[in-house]
Design an enzyme around this catalytic site. Sequence first.
Site, PDB file in Angstrom:
ATOM      1  N   ARG A  42       0.837  -1.203   0.000  1.00  0.00           N
ATOM      2  CA  ARG A  42       0.000   0.000   0.000  1.00  0.00           C
ATOM      3  C   ARG A  42       0.877   1.261   0.000  1.00  0.00           C
ATOM      4  O   ARG A  42       0.988   1.948  -0.995  1.00  0.00           O
ATOM      5  CB  ARG A  42      -0.952  -0.035   1.218  1.00  0.00           C
ATOM      6  CG  ARG A  42      -2.166   0.869   1.094  1.00  0.00           C
ATOM      7  CD  ARG A  42      -1.926   2.308   1.502  1.00  0.00           C
ATOM      8  NE  ARG A  42      -1.424   2.431   2.868  1.00  0.00           N
ATOM      9  CZ  ARG A  42      -0.955   3.572   3.369  1.00  0.00           C
ATOM     10  NH1 ARG A  42      -0.934   4.667   2.644  1.00  0.00           N
ATOM     11  NH2 ARG A  42      -0.473   3.618   4.596  1.00  0.00           N
ATOM     12  N   ASP A  43       1.543   1.543   1.106  1.00  0.00           N
ATOM     13  CA  ASP A  43       2.277   2.800   1.223  1.00  0.00           C
ATOM     14  C   ASP A  43       3.434   2.870   0.239  1.00  0.00           C
ATOM     15  O   ASP A  43       3.769   3.935  -0.277  1.00  0.00           O
ATOM     16  CB  ASP A  43       2.805   2.942   2.661  1.00  0.00           C
ATOM     17  CG  ASP A  43       2.951   4.388   3.080  1.00  0.00           C
ATOM     18  OD1 ASP A  43       2.604   5.278   2.289  1.00  0.00           O
ATOM     19  OD2 ASP A  43       3.416   4.632   4.205  1.00  0.00           O
ATOM     20  N   HIS A 234       4.666   4.250  12.805  1.00  0.00           N
ATOM     21  CA  HIS A 234       4.876   4.237  11.355  1.00  0.00           C
ATOM     22  C   HIS A 234       5.822   5.392  11.026  1.00  0.00           C
ATOM     23  O   HIS A 234       5.437   6.557  11.096  1.00  0.00           O
ATOM     24  CB  HIS A 234       3.502   4.423  10.692  1.00  0.00           C
ATOM     25  CG  HIS A 234       3.513   4.522   9.208  1.00  0.00           C
ATOM     26  ND1 HIS A 234       3.030   3.515   8.396  1.00  0.00           N
ATOM     27  CD2 HIS A 234       3.895   5.512   8.358  1.00  0.00           C
ATOM     28  CE1 HIS A 234       3.112   3.888   7.127  1.00  0.00           C
ATOM     29  NE2 HIS A 234       3.637   5.095   7.077  1.00  0.00           N
ATOM     30  N   HIS A 236       8.655   7.261   8.467  1.00  0.00           N
ATOM     31  CA  HIS A 236       9.319   7.401   7.169  1.00  0.00           C
ATOM     32  C   HIS A 236      10.751   7.862   7.451  1.00  0.00           C
ATOM     33  O   HIS A 236      10.990   8.627   8.378  1.00  0.00           O
ATOM     34  CB  HIS A 236       8.582   8.425   6.305  1.00  0.00           C
ATOM     35  CG  HIS A 236       7.324   7.880   5.697  1.00  0.00           C
ATOM     36  ND1 HIS A 236       7.076   7.892   4.351  1.00  0.00           N
ATOM     37  CD2 HIS A 236       6.252   7.280   6.259  1.00  0.00           C
ATOM     38  CE1 HIS A 236       5.899   7.336   4.105  1.00  0.00           C
ATOM     39  NE2 HIS A 236       5.370   6.966   5.246  1.00  0.00           N
ATOM     40  N   CYS A 267       7.424  10.844   0.396  1.00  0.00           N
ATOM     41  CA  CYS A 267       6.889  11.827   1.330  1.00  0.00           C
ATOM     42  C   CYS A 267       6.010  12.769   0.510  1.00  0.00           C
ATOM     43  O   CYS A 267       6.466  13.317  -0.488  1.00  0.00           O
ATOM     44  CB  CYS A 267       8.032  12.604   1.974  1.00  0.00           C
ATOM     45  SG  CYS A 267       7.469  14.031   2.918  1.00  0.00           S
ATOM     46  N   ASN A 276       9.539   4.851   3.439  1.00  0.00           N
ATOM     47  CA  ASN A 276       9.410   4.182   4.736  1.00  0.00           C
ATOM     48  C   ASN A 276      10.736   3.514   5.132  1.00  0.00           C
ATOM     49  O   ASN A 276      11.605   3.274   4.297  1.00  0.00           O
ATOM     50  CB  ASN A 276       8.362   3.060   4.644  1.00  0.00           C
ATOM     51  CG  ASN A 276       6.949   3.588   4.511  1.00  0.00           C
ATOM     52  OD1 ASN A 276       6.255   3.769   5.487  1.00  0.00           O
ATOM     53  ND2 ASN A 276       6.522   3.832   3.283  1.00  0.00           N
TER      54      ASN A 276
HETATM   55 ZN    ZN Z   1       3.413   6.243   5.352  1.00  0.00          ZN
END
Ligand code: ZN
Length: 333
Positions: A42-43, A234, A236, A267, A276
């Site tokens: 996803r991310d 979470h 980054h 970002c 991440n």
């Molecule tokens: Zn994220």
Amino acid sequence: MASINVNTKTNVPKGRSQMIQKDWLSKLKMPASIVICEVGPRDGLQNEKAMLTLEQKVELIERSALAGAKIIEIGSFVHPQAVPQMADTDEVARRIKRVEDVEYRALVMNLRGLERAEAAGIKKVKLTVSASRAHSLSNLKRTPEEAVRGFAECAEYAVTHGITLSGAISTSFGCPFEGRVPLEQVISVISSFKEIGVNELSLSDTTGMANPDQVYEYCLRVKEQFPNITWNLHFHNTRGMGLANVLAGMMAGIDRYDTCFAGLGGCPFAPGATGNIATEDLIHMCHEMGIETGYDLDQVISIGRYVQQIIGHDTASFILKAGKNSDIVCAQT
Ligand code: ZN
């Protein structure tokens, strides 16, 4: 919380330095094991120009589960025009061969997304709001608290359909609109989530602005004030503070962390910035410290290399560049 056992199979120097390390770790009250959630599907992929095929996404998710992932964020149920990379999440969810005891989670933004998730057999979803008032007002024309209250119908639907909700609070530590986000503001958003019955929350450093001192302080305070919430962090690695922030989170007693295969993910306010924390980087650090993750690091490295191959460019993973500590030791002997 159990105290740490230093893994003597890793490359910790023997003798006095090992004793010093063990003493240091036990004083830090580090967890003996952590849970790492793979958010790459996803991310990571939503930030990539390359559009992966359905088969490639399914393969990445299935291989992650086999490598030891216990939680995988498989995609998001959002409007396909908003995030074209996630347009086929319904089909991904239907195709993956599920491994028992692995949680397959997806991001939703509203009731429509939740209904799609339910239809695709997803039992755990994540709702996201920004902790930053300025960011939330600019994006949604609503305060963060109003945005959470807007999820009330999702909460009702989830209860009646046997779906568990979790929440993510983005820009929990810093935001380009406001700079450092005050803890009181984050606590206010947490309270709103509690009011609609969400008991699992992620504090997300979407823009990579958190520092270890702030992470330690925020985590201790929210844990103390909301002891019944399951916490997840979470980070980054936008400014190179990702693993340091994990260490600060572990010192505060948090044992659940999101990472991304090969370190994908950008970002939103810094195009081209590092994404991440790489899954393999965090696993490597933990295993070197004797903290269990349940992952097979070599399999994760192999997934990371495959990811780089199919997206067609290098990524910000340290371990994919430098190899494991043990690779170097083996090469010298
Ligand atoms: Zn994220």
